[in-house]
Design an enzyme around this catalytic site. Structure first.
Site, PDB file in Angstrom:
ATOM      1  CB  ILE A 157      -0.980   0.009   1.207  1.00 46.96           C
ATOM      2  CG1 ILE A 157      -1.793  -1.302   1.241  1.00 46.96           C
ATOM      3  CG2 ILE A 157      -1.896   1.238   1.133  1.00 46.96           C
ATOM      4  CD1 ILE A 157      -2.625  -1.618   0.004  1.00 46.96           C
ATOM      5  NE  ARG A 243      -5.922   0.416 -14.099  1.00 48.39           N
ATOM      6  CZ  ARG A 243      -6.828  -0.559 -14.063  1.00 48.39           C
ATOM      7  NH1 ARG A 243      -7.815  -0.564 -14.939  1.00 48.39           N
ATOM      8  NH2 ARG A 243      -6.738  -1.534 -13.171  1.00 48.39           N
ATOM      9  CD  GLU A 363      -3.005   3.916  -9.622  1.00 48.86           C
ATOM     10  OE1 GLU A 363      -3.987   4.183 -10.324  1.00 48.86           O
ATOM     11  OE2 GLU A 363      -2.456   4.726  -8.850  1.00 48.86           O
ATOM     12  N   GLY A 364      -2.616  -1.845 -11.869  1.00 49.97           N
ATOM     13  CA  GLY A 364      -2.921  -2.801 -12.929  1.00 49.97           C
ATOM     14  C   GLY A 364      -1.705  -3.011 -13.814  1.00 49.97           C
TER      15      GLY A 364
HETATM   16  N1  CAA Z   1     -16.022   0.821 -14.081  1.00 54.45           N
HETATM   17  C1  CAA Z   1     -17.198   0.390 -13.560  1.00 54.45           C
HETATM   18  N2  CAA Z   1     -17.511  -0.919 -13.447  1.00 54.45           N
HETATM   19  C2  CAA Z   1     -16.611  -1.820 -13.885  1.00 54.45           C
HETATM   20  C3  CAA Z   1     -15.383  -1.447 -14.450  1.00 54.45           C
HETATM   21  C4  CAA Z   1     -15.108  -0.063 -14.551  1.00 54.45           C
HETATM   22  N3  CAA Z   1     -13.944   0.355 -15.053  1.00 54.45           N
HETATM   23  N4  CAA Z   1     -14.688  -2.555 -14.790  1.00 54.45           N
HETATM   24  C5  CAA Z   1     -15.472  -3.606 -14.476  1.00 54.45           C
HETATM   25  N5  CAA Z   1     -16.625  -3.153 -13.934  1.00 54.45           N
HETATM   26  C6  CAA Z   1     -17.760  -3.968 -13.485  1.00 54.45           C
HETATM   27  C7  CAA Z   1     -18.258  -4.858 -14.619  1.00 54.45           C
HETATM   28  O1  CAA Z   1     -19.201  -4.177 -15.416  1.00 54.45           O
HETATM   29  C8  CAA Z   1     -18.861  -6.007 -13.863  1.00 54.45           C
HETATM   30  O2  CAA Z   1     -20.136  -5.593 -13.388  1.00 54.45           O
HETATM   31  P1  CAA Z   1     -21.338  -6.653 -13.190  1.00 54.45           P
HETATM   32  O3  CAA Z   1     -20.868  -7.683 -12.231  1.00 54.45           O
HETATM   33  O4  CAA Z   1     -22.460  -5.801 -12.679  1.00 54.45           O
HETATM   34  O5  CAA Z   1     -21.604  -7.233 -14.553  1.00 54.45           O
HETATM   35  C9  CAA Z   1     -17.966  -6.152 -12.649  1.00 54.45           C
HETATM   36  O6  CAA Z   1     -17.322  -4.890 -12.489  1.00 54.45           O
HETATM   37  C10 CAA Z   1     -16.928  -7.241 -12.799  1.00 54.45           C
HETATM   38  O7  CAA Z   1     -16.184  -6.974 -13.968  1.00 54.45           O
HETATM   39  P2  CAA Z   1     -15.197  -8.055 -14.587  1.00 54.45           P
HETATM   40  O8  CAA Z   1     -15.931  -9.354 -14.801  1.00 54.45           O
HETATM   41  O9  CAA Z   1     -14.521  -7.436 -15.750  1.00 54.45           O
HETATM   42  O10 CAA Z   1     -14.195  -8.283 -13.350  1.00 54.45           O
HETATM   43  P3  CAA Z   1     -12.918  -9.187 -13.199  1.00 54.45           P
HETATM   44  O11 CAA Z   1     -12.982  -9.876 -11.901  1.00 54.45           O
HETATM   45  O12 CAA Z   1     -12.689 -10.014 -14.438  1.00 54.45           O
HETATM   46  O13 CAA Z   1     -11.746  -8.095 -13.020  1.00 54.45           O
HETATM   47  C11 CAA Z   1     -10.047  -6.628 -13.760  1.00 54.45           C
HETATM   48  C12 CAA Z   1     -11.492  -7.104 -13.896  1.00 54.45           C
HETATM   49  C13 CAA Z   1      -9.906  -5.576 -14.848  1.00 54.45           C
HETATM   50  C14 CAA Z   1      -9.027  -7.730 -13.977  1.00 54.45           C
HETATM   51  C15 CAA Z   1      -9.870  -5.985 -12.358  1.00 54.45           C
HETATM   52  O14 CAA Z   1      -9.864  -6.967 -11.342  1.00 54.45           O
HETATM   53  C16 CAA Z   1      -8.585  -5.171 -12.250  1.00 54.45           C
HETATM   54  O15 CAA Z   1      -8.549  -4.002 -12.663  1.00 54.45           O
HETATM   55  N6  CAA Z   1      -7.504  -5.766 -11.682  1.00 54.45           N
HETATM   56  C17 CAA Z   1      -6.277  -5.007 -11.421  1.00 54.45           C
HETATM   57  C18 CAA Z   1      -6.313  -4.451 -10.036  1.00 54.45           C
HETATM   58  C19 CAA Z   1      -5.447  -3.240  -9.891  1.00 54.45           C
HETATM   59  O16 CAA Z   1      -5.317  -2.412 -10.784  1.00 54.45           O
HETATM   60  N7  CAA Z   1      -4.886  -3.086  -8.707  1.00 54.45           N
HETATM   61  C20 CAA Z   1      -4.131  -1.914  -8.409  1.00 54.45           C
HETATM   62  C21 CAA Z   1      -4.016  -1.739  -6.931  1.00 54.45           C
HETATM   63  S1  CAA Z   1      -3.896  -0.085  -6.425  1.00 54.45           S
HETATM   64  C22 CAA Z   1      -2.325   0.393  -6.698  1.00 54.45           C
HETATM   65  O17 CAA Z   1      -1.565  -0.234  -7.379  1.00 54.45           O
HETATM   66  C23 CAA Z   1      -1.985   1.711  -6.092  1.00 54.45           C
HETATM   67  C24 CAA Z   1      -0.551   2.025  -6.012  1.00 54.45           C
HETATM   68  O18 CAA Z   1       0.248   1.338  -5.422  1.00 54.45           O
HETATM   69  C25 CAA Z   1      -0.077   3.263  -6.619  1.00 54.45           C
END
Ligand code: CAA
Length: 380
Positions: A157, A243, A363-364
């Site tokens: 974090i 992002r 952030e992915g």
């Molecule tokens: N906006 C709104 N809703 C969204 C969305 C978006 N961008 N993306 C997906 N959703 C919704 C979908 O519409 C879906 O809704 P329903 O269930 O109602 O149909 C639901 O969310 C699930 O979507 P998915 O089936 O696509 O979900 P998934 O489990 O396959 O995951 C993923 C999608 C893109 C892989 C996501 O898990 C992801 O982004 N993973 C990466 C995580 C990440 O970026 N972590 C970063 C941590 S923070 C950080 O890094 C901070 C730092 O240190 C600086």
């Protein structure tokens, strides 16, 4: 289509560039060496309105647009990637979800101090078993009267050791999978919250990263951000904006690699002439400059869509993917142009290379950005 910056955008660019060059850049090597948290720079950024650039003034922010935010991020990252990510997490990952999903009372209590920089925020999504698969949260929140009792561990974090507030993701109903995720505003000073292991990282060393351990933490129900089960959407919306910030950070790091390599290539003489006269070097510089421009256009487009409240998941993912990979390629070329001097700490080229790598991960990851882009274009 207009490519000119507005007066406000030019103004923040000049202000952030001056600050970054005068105050941040001279400290960047020391911050990288020591891993010291740059408290004084964060305070100065707060005074300049950089901790809540796109938050309306009534909530403590600078009231600018998201292009201004991307511009400012790039300038700070050009000088010091660590300082930039401290700023980006506060702006994108702490202020934005409060602005979008907070009640008026939550905004007054939590957004105002964060956006004005009086307090610092962090984003508690990642867990030891939930990185790319953000939906598989294990941290539990169980309702008990007018509180939720929270147990679990968050890791990697950014800002956690210095943060006052955490946007915390928990599981309130495991059966419902991602639809059972709920977000809270966690006051980091309350009982049961412990800062765990500080990570020793390859780059962005002055940006503090640690785990957060939550043991029977009683979070008041009034601190729930959105409804029970809304958490995954809160996280995804927040990351769509975040992002853009990381894309801008990557552009700043890539620019540092290019500008340092350009200056070196004009000075360094071999075979009786500056190495900038050699086509082999010129082609590397040309590729770096072109990719940086392309990255910036992608980032500005995503920010422009965000300002218009249009869906920008695909565009943010494209900007972050391309800019982070550009930063890595620029980092490699920057070192190559410096030759042996690129491999030693006397020159900043190796720092830019190390700092660039994380932009392909947090952030992915690049793989997750490709997944987001592919899923959007398959739906189109
Ligand atoms: N906006 C709104 N809703 C969204 C969305 C978006 N961008 N993306 C997906 N959703 C919704 C979908 O519409 C879906 O809704 P329903 O269930 O109602 O149909 C639901 O969310 C699930 O979507 P998915 O089936 O696509 O979900 P998934 O489990 O396959 O995951 C993923 C999608 C893109 C892989 C996501 O898990 C992801 O982004 N993973 C990466 C995580 C990440 O970026 N972590 C970063 C941590 S923070 C950080 O890094 C901070 C730092 O240190 C600086």
């Amino acid at each position: 289509m207009v490519f000119d910056l507005t007066e406000e955008q030019r103004m923040i660019q000049e202000m952030a560039r001056n600050f970054a060059q005068k105050e941040v850049l001279p400290k960047a090597a020391e911050l990288d060496d020591t891993g010291r948290y740059p408290a004084e720079l964060v305070k100065q950024m707060a005074e300049l309105g950089l901790m809540g650039v796109a938050v309306p003034e009534e909530y403590g922010g600078a009231g600018m647009d998201n292009i201004c935010y991307a511009i400012a991020m790039e300038e700070i990252a050009r000088a010091c990637a660590s300082t930039a990510v401290i700023m980006s997490v506060n702006n994108s990952l702490a202020c934005e979800p409060l602005l979008k999903f907070g009640t008026e009372a939550q905004k007054k209590k939590y957004l105002v101090p964060l956006a004005s920089g009086a307090q610092l925020g962090c984003f508690g999504l990642t867990e030891p078993g939930a990185g790319s698969d953000a939906g598989s949260q294990k941290t539990s929140a169980v309702r008990d009267g007018d509180c939720y009792v929270v147990n679990g561990t968050k890791n990697f974090i950014t800002n956690a050791p210095e943060a006052d507030i955490c946007i915390l993701f928990t599981m309130t109903d495991r059966e419902k999978k991602h639809k059972g995720i709920t977000t809270f505003i966690l006051d980091m000073k309350i009982a049961g919250v412990t800062i765990g292991k500080h990570e020793h990282k390859m780059g962005i060393k002055a940006s503090p990263t640690s785990s957060i351990i939550l043991e029977d933490v009683r979070i008041p129900a009034e601190n729930r951000l959105g409804n029970e089960g809304d958490g995954f959407k809160v996280a995804m919306h927040t990351l769509d904006g975040g992002r853009i910030g990381i894309a801008a950070q990557a552009i700043g790091i890539a620019r540092a690699s290019l500008e340092d390599a350009l200056a070196y290539a004009k000075e360094r003489k071999q075979f009786g002439q500056p190495i900038a006269e050699f086509q082999a070097i010129q082609w590397m510089l040309a590729d770096m400059a072109t990719e940086i421009d392309a990255s910036r256009l992608l980032a500005y487009r995503a920010a422009w869509l965000k300002d218009r409240k249009a869906r920008h998941s695909k565009e943010s993912a494209m900007a972050k993917l391309y800019a982070s990979e550009t930063a890595m390629r620029a980092g490699v070329k920057g070192i190559q142009i410096h030759g042996g001097y690129g491999y030693v700490k006397e020159y900043p080229a190796e720092r830019h290379f190390r700092d660039a790598k994380i932009t392909e991960i947090y952030e992915g990851t690049s793989e997750i950005q490709r997944l987001v882009i592919a899923s959007a274009i398959l739906k189109d």
